[in-house]
Scaffold this motif. Structure first.
Motif, PDB file in Angstrom:
ATOM      1  N   ALA A   1     -55.978 -70.454  23.280  1.00 27.91           N
ATOM      2  CA  ALA A   1     -57.548 -70.222  23.062  1.00 27.91           C
ATOM      3  C   ALA A   1     -58.002 -69.479  22.198  1.00 27.91           C
ATOM      4  CB  ALA A   1     -58.092 -70.298  24.568  1.00 27.91           C
ATOM      5  N   LYS A   2     -57.464 -68.417  22.038  1.00 28.78           N
ATOM      6  CA  LYS A   2     -57.751 -67.022  21.449  1.00 28.78           C
ATOM      7  C   LYS A   2     -57.089 -67.381  19.931  1.00 28.78           C
ATOM      8  CE  LYS A   2     -57.455 -62.077  21.121  1.00 28.78           C
ATOM      9  NZ  LYS A   2     -57.101 -60.992  21.636  1.00 28.78           N
ATOM     10  N   GLY A   3     -56.080 -68.201  19.708  1.00 26.63           N
ATOM     11  CA  GLY A   3     -55.388 -68.512  18.439  1.00 26.63           C
ATOM     12  C   GLY A   3     -54.637 -67.546  17.912  1.00 26.63           C
ATOM     13  N   SER A   4     -54.085 -66.607  18.865  1.00 30.46           N
ATOM     14  CA  SER A   4     -53.028 -65.603  18.887  1.00 30.46           C
ATOM     15  C   SER A   4     -52.363 -65.310  19.883  1.00 30.46           C
ATOM     16  CB  SER A   4     -53.590 -64.320  17.924  1.00 30.46           C
ATOM     17  OG  SER A   4     -54.443 -63.983  19.009  1.00 30.46           O
ATOM     18  N   GLY A   5     -51.074 -64.733  19.669  1.00 30.07           N
ATOM     19  CA  GLY A   5     -50.383 -64.150  20.890  1.00 30.07           C
ATOM     20  C   GLY A   5     -48.818 -64.177  20.339  1.00 30.07           C
ATOM     21  N   SER A   6     -47.817 -63.447  21.063  1.00 30.71           N
ATOM     22  CA  SER A   6     -46.646 -63.201  20.879  1.00 30.71           C
ATOM     23  C   SER A   6     -45.777 -63.210  22.097  1.00 30.71           C
ATOM     24  CB  SER A   6     -46.109 -61.867  19.981  1.00 30.71           C
ATOM     25  OG  SER A   6     -44.936 -61.811  20.030  1.00 30.71           O
ATOM     26  N   ILE A   7     -44.828 -64.070  22.186  1.00 30.64           N
ATOM     27  CA  ILE A   7     -43.770 -64.226  23.163  1.00 30.64           C
ATOM     28  C   ILE A   7     -42.566 -63.928  22.924  1.00 30.64           C
ATOM     29  CG2 ILE A   7     -42.914 -65.653  25.363  1.00 30.64           C
ATOM     30  CD1 ILE A   7     -45.627 -67.443  24.948  1.00 30.64           C
ATOM     31  N   VAL A   8     -41.994 -62.964  23.798  1.00 35.07           N
ATOM     32  CA  VAL A   8     -40.710 -62.450  23.332  1.00 35.07           C
ATOM     33  C   VAL A   8     -39.524 -62.820  24.539  1.00 35.07           C
ATOM     34  CG1 VAL A   8     -38.938 -60.757  22.596  1.00 35.07           C
ATOM     35  CG2 VAL A   8     -41.457 -60.753  21.845  1.00 35.07           C
ATOM     36  N   ASN A   9     -38.556 -63.571  24.440  1.00 38.58           N
ATOM     37  CA  ASN A   9     -37.644 -63.992  25.542  1.00 38.58           C
ATOM     38  C   ASN A   9     -36.497 -63.014  25.307  1.00 38.58           C
ATOM     39  OD1 ASN A   9     -39.325 -65.908  26.704  1.00 38.58           O
ATOM     40  ND2 ASN A   9     -38.551 -67.445  24.962  1.00 38.58           N
ATOM     41  N   VAL A  10     -36.181 -62.276  26.437  1.00 41.38           N
ATOM     42  CA  VAL A  10     -35.008 -61.379  26.283  1.00 41.38           C
ATOM     43  C   VAL A  10     -33.785 -62.578  26.795  1.00 41.38           C
ATOM     44  CG1 VAL A  10     -33.801 -59.370  26.966  1.00 41.38           C
ATOM     45  CG2 VAL A  10     -36.222 -59.425  26.441  1.00 41.38           C
ATOM     46  N   THR A  11     -32.997 -62.718  25.864  1.00 39.21           N
ATOM     47  CA  THR A  11     -31.871 -63.525  26.321  1.00 39.21           C
ATOM     48  C   THR A  11     -30.338 -62.723  26.237  1.00 39.21           C
ATOM     49  OG1 THR A  11     -31.081 -64.439  24.005  1.00 39.21           O
ATOM     50  CG2 THR A  11     -32.826 -65.660  25.277  1.00 39.21           C
ATOM     51  N   THR A  12     -29.308 -63.244  25.670  1.00 42.02           N
ATOM     52  CA  THR A  12     -28.080 -62.360  25.531  1.00 42.02           C
ATOM     53  C   THR A  12     -27.109 -62.862  24.566  1.00 42.02           C
ATOM     54  OG1 THR A  12     -26.097 -61.851  27.077  1.00 42.02           O
ATOM     55  CG2 THR A  12     -27.268 -63.758  27.589  1.00 42.02           C
ATOM     56  N   MET A  13     -26.363 -62.096  24.211  1.00 42.83           N
ATOM     57  CA  MET A  13     -25.238 -62.406  23.262  1.00 42.83           C
ATOM     58  C   MET A  13     -24.538 -63.589  24.121  1.00 42.83           C
ATOM     59  SD  MET A  13     -22.216 -60.182  21.823  1.00 42.83           S
ATOM     60  CE  MET A  13     -21.305 -59.783  23.586  1.00 42.83           C
ATOM     61  N   ALA A  14     -24.048 -63.569  25.311  1.00 42.95           N
ATOM     62  CA  ALA A  14     -23.444 -64.674  26.064  1.00 42.95           C
ATOM     63  C   ALA A  14     -23.970 -65.954  25.906  1.00 42.95           C
ATOM     64  CB  ALA A  14     -23.134 -63.844  27.303  1.00 42.95           C
ATOM     65  N   ALA A  15     -25.258 -66.132  25.548  1.00 40.04           N
ATOM     66  CA  ALA A  15     -25.888 -67.392  25.521  1.00 40.04           C
ATOM     67  C   ALA A  15     -25.287 -68.318  24.358  1.00 40.04           C
ATOM     68  CB  ALA A  15     -27.420 -67.484  25.301  1.00 40.04           C
ATOM     69  N   SER A  16     -24.632 -67.648  23.577  1.00 43.03           N
ATOM     70  CA  SER A  16     -24.064 -68.342  22.327  1.00 43.03           C
ATOM     71  C   SER A  16     -22.521 -68.026  22.119  1.00 43.03           C
ATOM     72  CB  SER A  16     -24.812 -68.058  21.326  1.00 43.03           C
ATOM     73  OG  SER A  16     -24.759 -66.717  20.967  1.00 43.03           O
ATOM     74  N   MET A  17     -21.821 -67.403  23.328  1.00 41.20           N
ATOM     75  CA  MET A  17     -20.447 -67.323  23.381  1.00 41.20           C
ATOM     76  C   MET A  17     -19.889 -67.364  24.515  1.00 41.20           C
ATOM     77  SD  MET A  17     -20.551 -63.324  22.004  1.00 41.20           S
ATOM     78  CE  MET A  17     -18.572 -63.155  22.015  1.00 41.20           C
ATOM     79  N   GLY A  18     -18.757 -67.476  24.653  1.00 45.75           N
ATOM     80  CA  GLY A  18     -18.131 -67.428  25.832  1.00 45.75           C
ATOM     81  C   GLY A  18     -17.903 -66.102  26.225  1.00 45.75           C
ATOM     82  N   VAL A  19     -18.267 -65.778  27.536  1.00 41.69           N
ATOM     83  CA  VAL A  19     -17.912 -64.523  28.379  1.00 41.69           C
ATOM     84  C   VAL A  19     -17.471 -64.682  29.700  1.00 41.69           C
ATOM     85  CG1 VAL A  19     -18.759 -62.179  29.083  1.00 41.69           C
ATOM     86  CG2 VAL A  19     -19.767 -63.294  26.925  1.00 41.69           C
ATOM     87  N   PRO A  20     -16.005 -64.691  29.949  1.00 39.03           N
ATOM     88  CA  PRO A  20     -15.595 -64.847  31.168  1.00 39.03           C
ATOM     89  C   PRO A  20     -16.342 -64.109  32.275  1.00 39.03           C
ATOM     90  CG  PRO A  20     -13.690 -64.300  29.811  1.00 39.03           C
ATOM     91  CD  PRO A  20     -15.178 -64.079  29.017  1.00 39.03           C
TER      92      PRO A  20
END
Length: 243
Positions: free
Chosen positions: A126-145
């Protein structure tokens, strides 16, 4: 200051990466709300962050509980910046992962993040602005046992980032991710122990991160410095996903 008149909510803001991010935001002039499950830890975090030029307050919330998620959104009110940092990670090899831990990871990391964002983003749109930052991980795109369930929840957040950037961008709301590599925090050490240091040694930079290094990446994506960046993932992982 750069974030004067900006209101920011940082989930999981009472320790580690979230606490360091809150410190940076307050220093930049933002009005900051930090959330977490432990009221005692929340009070300690507020006392630990130097007030001024911005301010910080704590709201107790458990992202695994949808009623608590709704109460957090109401208590925070309209925000300009949302940092989805809260995370559950009872890691285990796949054949040893218990159902309760698996469920908590998905309830907290995926469902809680999704519905908190859904509750707060309408005011941004509604305001026409904003910022969302999601904290993920390196392990989201590579295999970590040992991180199969946790990695899957963070891969879901990376997918949210892309979709939300497409959905919210036309109304001026940016959505990005920071994907940390192994970072020395109390929570990580409790789960991984010496394994986190060993993981760091295998990266091109040959070390783990400290929480402030990841917080700086979060701040960049949340701030006007990244005004033309949306739908991206900033890999703050010591080069881990590059090799």
């Amino acid at each position: 200051m750069e974030l004067n008149d900006q209101v920011a909510l940082i989930t999981g803001g009472t320790a580690g990466i979230g606490l360091e991010a809150a410190r940076l935001f307050v220093r930049a002039g933002a009005t900051v709300v930090i959330s977490g499950r432990d009221a005692e830890r929340g009070a300690k975090a507020v006392a630990d962050i130097a007030q001024g030029p911005g301010t910080v307050r704590f709201v107790a919330a458990d992202l695994a509980d949808l009623e608590s998620v709704g109460a957090l959104a109401e208590a925070a009110g309209p925000v300009d910046i949302l940092v989805n940092n809260a995370s559950a990670f009872p890691v285990a090899p796949t054949v040893e992962q218990d159902v309760a831990g698996f469920q908590r990871m998905f309830d907290t990391n995926v469902r809680g993040t999704y519905f908190l964002t859904a509750a707060l983003v309408p005011a941004m749109l509604a305001k026409g602005s904003g910022s969302i930052v999601n904290v993920t991980t390196m392990a989201a795109s590579m295999g970590v046992p040992g991180a199969s369930g946790y990695s899957a929840t963070k891969a879901a957040l990376a997918s949210f980032t892309r979709t939300w950037a497409a959905e919210f961008g036309p109304q001026g709301v940016r959505v990005n991710s920071v994907a940390p590599g192994p970072t020395i925090t109390a929570g990580v050490l409790a789960e991984w122990g010496d394994g986190v240091a060993e993981l760091g040694k295998g990266l091109p930079l040959r070390r783990t991160a400290n929480p402030l290094e990841i917080a700086e990446a979060i701040y960049f994506l949340a701030s006007p410095r990244s005004s033309y960046v949306t739908g991206s993932t900033l890999a703050a992982d010591g080069g881990g996903t590059a090799v």
